[in-house]
Design a protein around this motif. Structure first.
Motif, PDB file in Angstrom:
ATOM      1  N   MET A  34       0.825  -1.217   0.000  1.00 53.08           N
ATOM      2  CA  MET A  34       0.000   0.000   0.000  1.00 53.08           C
ATOM      3  C   MET A  34       0.852   1.257   0.000  1.00 53.08           C
ATOM      4  O   MET A  34       0.546   2.222  -0.712  1.00 53.08           O
ATOM      5  N   VAL A  37       2.264   1.556  -3.588  1.00 53.16           N
ATOM      6  CA  VAL A  37       1.305   1.969  -4.612  1.00 53.16           C
ATOM      7  C   VAL A  37       0.802   3.393  -4.374  1.00 53.16           C
ATOM      8  O   VAL A  37       0.716   4.205  -5.305  1.00 53.16           O
ATOM      9  N   VAL A  38       0.479   3.710  -3.119  1.00 59.01           N
ATOM     10  CA  VAL A  38      -0.168   4.992  -2.817  1.00 59.01           C
ATOM     11  C   VAL A  38       0.815   6.150  -2.811  1.00 59.01           C
ATOM     12  O   VAL A  38       0.520   7.241  -3.316  1.00 59.01           O
ATOM     13  N   ALA A  39       2.012   5.945  -2.241  1.00 58.78           N
ATOM     14  CA  ALA A  39       2.907   7.084  -2.022  1.00 58.78           C
ATOM     15  C   ALA A  39       4.249   6.982  -2.739  1.00 58.78           C
ATOM     16  O   ALA A  39       4.665   7.924  -3.423  1.00 58.78           O
ATOM     17  N   ARG A  42       4.703   7.774  -6.516  1.00 60.78           N
ATOM     18  CA  ARG A  42       4.559   9.191  -6.893  1.00 60.78           C
ATOM     19  C   ARG A  42       5.823   9.976  -6.569  1.00 60.78           C
ATOM     20  O   ARG A  42       6.180  10.913  -7.294  1.00 60.78           O
TER      21      ARG A  42
END
Length: 252
Positions: A34, A37-39, A42
């Motif tokens: 998680m 993928v989430v942070a 980016r």
């Protein structure tokens, strides 16, 4: 990468796992997948664009970037997650093999018969498959941590790096984008990986300890059975001796 499919697959493996593996799975998906993928993706999205060098020499920034970032953190972590989750296929395939044997056995001997008491119970070959998968996962974790340590100088990213790569004309300064943020995510992922290694080693120790304990218990039970059988034999021989003596005295 379809992380949802991977999550569903590993969740299915959970029913053949111990408590340590369930904790390991939670750590992998909550603290690694998680966050990845989430942070993390980016932060490294425009990594090469954020890598600035104080020169206009054509090709110099690209050469310096390739020297200091031979493989991106994101791609390295993606490979690591794939390699540490793939050993679970070994357990699933072994259980599928057992199910196929069970099906053939019932087709041959009738539906009321059973070859295995519990298809997912870890004994025999499945125990060894499960143990080997843990060793493989632990080995992959250690290898990727060592690789990250070697490539990125003990996991640390400086703000400025000095580059002398061709075709740069002399030494140039290059600046890494978001170094503090990247260091935070790097140390977080390294810590989560270290926690997974501890969980794997704990589970390996637990499985071996339980196996040795059961073997010792079976050995003590067999010794008790042998002792009881020898006592019964001794009692029988004493009874036979007394009976013979009684017969001799009566005949006399």
């Amino acid at each position: 990468m379809d992380w949802k499919t991977l999550r569903d697959f590993l969740s299915g493996v959970n029913k053949y796992s111990t408590g340590f593996s369930r904790i390991w799975l939670a750590v992998v998906f909550v603290f690694r997948v998680m966050v990845f993928v989430v942070a993390a993706e980016r932060v490294w999205a425009d990594d090469q664009k954020d890598f600035d060098c104080d020169t206009r020499q054509p090709g110099c920034p690209n050469a310096c970037y390739d020297h200091f970032f031979p493989i991106s953190h994101i791609r390295l972590w993606a490979l690591q997650l794939i390699f540490i989750t793939c050993p679970s296929f070994m357990v699933v395939l072994h259980v599928a093999y057992r199910k196929d044997r069970e099906r053939k056995y019932r087709a041959k001997h009738g539906e009321g018969t059973r070859l295995y008491d519990n298809l997912g119970q870890k004994h025999g070959g499945l125990w060894w498959t499960y143990l080997l998968s843990l060793f493989f996962k632990t080995g992959m974790e250690i290898c990727f941590l060592y690789l990250l340590h070697i490539i990125y100088n003990s996991f640390f990213l400086p703000r400025v790096v000095k580059c002398k790569q061709w075709p740069c004309l002399g030494e140039v300064n290059c600046y890494i984008g978001h170094p503090t943020e990247k260091n935070v995510f790097t140390y977080f992922m390294v810590g989560a990986s270290a926690l997974c290694i501890i969980l794997n080693i704990s589970e390996i120790s637990y499985l071996i300890f339980v196996r040795l304990l059961r073997a010792a218990h079976r050995g003590s039970r067999s010794l008790l059975r042998q002792g009881s059988k020898s006592e019964e034999c001794n009692a029988c021989s004493v009874s036979a001796t007394r009976l013979k003596e009684k017969q001799d005295s009566s005949s006399a």
